[in-house]
Design a protein around this motif. Structure first.
Motif, short mmCIF file in Angstrom:
data_model
loop_
_atom_site.label_atom_id
_atom_site.label_comp_id
_atom_site.label_asym_id
_atom_site.label_seq_id
_atom_site.Cartn_x
_atom_site.Cartn_y
_atom_site.Cartn_z
N VAL A 281 13.83 -11.56 -23.59
CA VAL A 281 13.13 -10.85 -24.66
C VAL A 281 14.12 -10.07 -25.53
O VAL A 281 13.99 -10.04 -26.76
CB VAL A 281 12.08 -9.90 -24.05
CG1 VAL A 281 11.47 -9.01 -25.13
CG2 VAL A 281 10.98 -10.71 -23.35
N LEU B 232 11.04 -19.57 -27.11
CA LEU B 232 9.71 -18.94 -27.20
C LEU B 232 8.71 -19.63 -26.29
O LEU B 232 7.86 -18.98 -25.66
CB LEU B 232 9.24 -18.96 -28.66
CG LEU B 232 10.02 -18.02 -29.60
CD1 LEU B 232 9.73 -18.37 -31.06
CD2 LEU B 232 9.68 -16.56 -29.32
N ALA C 181 6.75 -18.01 -23.18
CA ALA C 181 5.29 -18.15 -23.09
C ALA C 181 4.88 -18.72 -21.73
O ALA C 181 3.88 -18.29 -21.14
CB ALA C 181 4.78 -19.04 -24.21
N ALA D 244 3.89 -15.45 -28.23
CA ALA D 244 5.15 -16.20 -28.23
C ALA D 244 4.95 -17.60 -28.80
O ALA D 244 5.77 -18.10 -29.57
CB ALA D 244 5.72 -16.26 -26.82
#
Length: 441
Positions: free
Chosen positions: A212, A222, A226, A241
């Protein structure tokens, strides 16, 4: 690169300058700019055959599979003995869910360049898609040993290790990737997923935070973040995300289908189907999209419709034996135990490292009062996927059938700790609570 830019500034018709720029952009991940340069090369020199190979890869890495297929098809026609052209077309066909055609070109490419790490990587990818993780690992390991710069081979090798429950090996590869690419968030997110499976809570939190903190904008990172949030049932973070990833890669089928899964988990079935239909309206990924369609229907307990979807997916790619796993699940919940058993056995044979296949077979065997074989299947499922909630539930049932009270209690409690509200699992939850009350008397 400045020397090539200077050359094109002096003479915009200098083919070698455009070729040099394109090659450098490809090496540095500037695929869109490389595409423009390669188109210019082909415009200036239509017989610059290798430009079609590079153009194919430029499109491929952007996810533009139809354009990549067109470029590689021209490259193969012009350079029939070029390994890179054959492999490129094979990889595109693999992404387009045409494994039989993909195998022809990948096999041809490997025969032309048997010592090529990239060709070994392509063969490893093919085996992974066909469910043969042992052969996949063999070829991917060869690829990495022959070319240590092959990032794609390392990533896929780590996933194959994880799929075979070799979590330590997977972690080692991801750790090396994180070290080699310190600005890339994806390896940290993948490590967090491995740490979750192996109960390394502190390491899991550290790796997630590292991912992050890098503030990724690439779709791969991303999507990986997720996936972690989805495992934690934090669907809001997972959705955020994925929506960010979709901005980066609006046409990426895997992002749309991941969103469908997240929406379905939140019982937003209309939105889930919208995401599935986006992929179905495109030219590729119809098999994967159809299976996701079946998943959304199962979440709504629409088993007859889900069965139709699975049958359609199987007809699109009969070599993908995952349809046996879906059939087994559906038949079991329709009360068609004999069919569930037959499909479960076929699923385990086709995909021996699929935890879902082993779980479904365990349920069918337990329903047929074959608790010994059911126990073995359930144990294998838990080994392959330690945080798979229903694997612990069926394992608890098997232990209870055999009078192993303490082990049954432990598995039912593990199931209750891991499970979340969804179709069929909510019924298991009620039963697990009832079984525990009885076993603890």
């Amino acid at each position: 690169m400045p020397e090539f830019q200077q050359a094109t500034g002096i003479d915009p018709t200098d083919v070698s300058a455009h070729e040099g720029l394109a090659q450098l952009y490809l090496q540095q991940g500037g695929y869109e700019t490389a595409t423009l340069e390669l188109k210019r090369v082909i415009q200036l020199a239509p017989d610059a055959n290798y430009a079609y190979v590079n153009l194919g890869y430029a499109y491929y890495w952007q996810g533009e599979l139809d354009s990549a297929a067109e470029a590689f098809t021209k490259a193969v026609a012009r350079l029939p003995n070029d390994s890179d052209a054959q492999i490129g077309l094979g990889l595109v066909l693999l992404e387009q869910e045409q494994p039989d055609e993909a195998e022809k070109y990948i096999t041809r490419g490997l025969s032309l360049a048997p010592d090529s790490g990239f060709a070994q990587y392509a063969r490893g990818r093919l085996y992974a898609e066909l469910g043969d993780l042992d052969q996949s690992a063999l070829y991917l390991e060869k690829a990495v040993s022959q070319d240590s710069t092959l990032l794609e081979a390392k990533v896929h090798l780590a996933f194959v290790y994880a799929g075979r429950a070799q979590f330590d090996k997977a972690a080692q590869v991801f750790q090396a990737l994180a070290k080699d690419a310190p600005d890339w968030a994806a390896p940290h997110a993948w490590l967090a997923l491995i740490d979750y499976e192996t109960d390394q809570t502190a390491a899991m939190q550290r790796e997630l935070q590292a991912a992050v903190d890098l503030k990724p904008t690439d779709a791969v990172s991303l999507n990986a973040i997720a996936s972690f949030y989805e495992q934690q049932r934090d669907y809001a973070q997972a959705e955020a995300a994925l929506l960010k990833a979709k901005q980066t890669a609006p046409d990426a089928a895997n992002i749309s289908l991941a969103l469908a899964e997240v929406y379905s988990a939140q019982k937003q079935y209309t939105r889930a189907m919208q995401m599935v239909n986006i992929v179905l309206s495109a030219k590729t990924s119809h098999v994967t999209a159809t299976y996701e369609q079946a998943s959304v229907l199962i979440d709504q307990e629409l088993l007859d419709q889900a069965l139709v979807a699975v049958s359609h997916a199987a007809s699109l790619n009969p070599r993908d034996g995952t349809f046996h796993t879906w059939y087994s699940f559906i038949y079991y919940h329709q009360g068609r135990i004999d069919k569930a058993l037959t499909e479960g056995q076929a699923a385990v044979k086709s995909w021996p490292y699929s935890a879902s296949a082993h779980v479904n077979l365990a349920f069918a065997l337990q329903a047929k009062d074959n608790s010994n074989l059911a126990l073995a299947e359930a144990q294998q499922a838990v080994k392959l996927s330690p945080k798979y909630d229903t694997a612990h539930y069926i394992l608890g049932l098997c232990y209870m059938d055999q009078g192993e009270t303490s082990q049954a209690i432990a598995e039912f409690e593990k199931f209750l700790d891991l499970t979340w509200d969804r179709a069929y699992a909510r019924d298991y939850k009620v039963k697990a609570q009832q079984y525990l009350a009885q076993l603890k008397k």
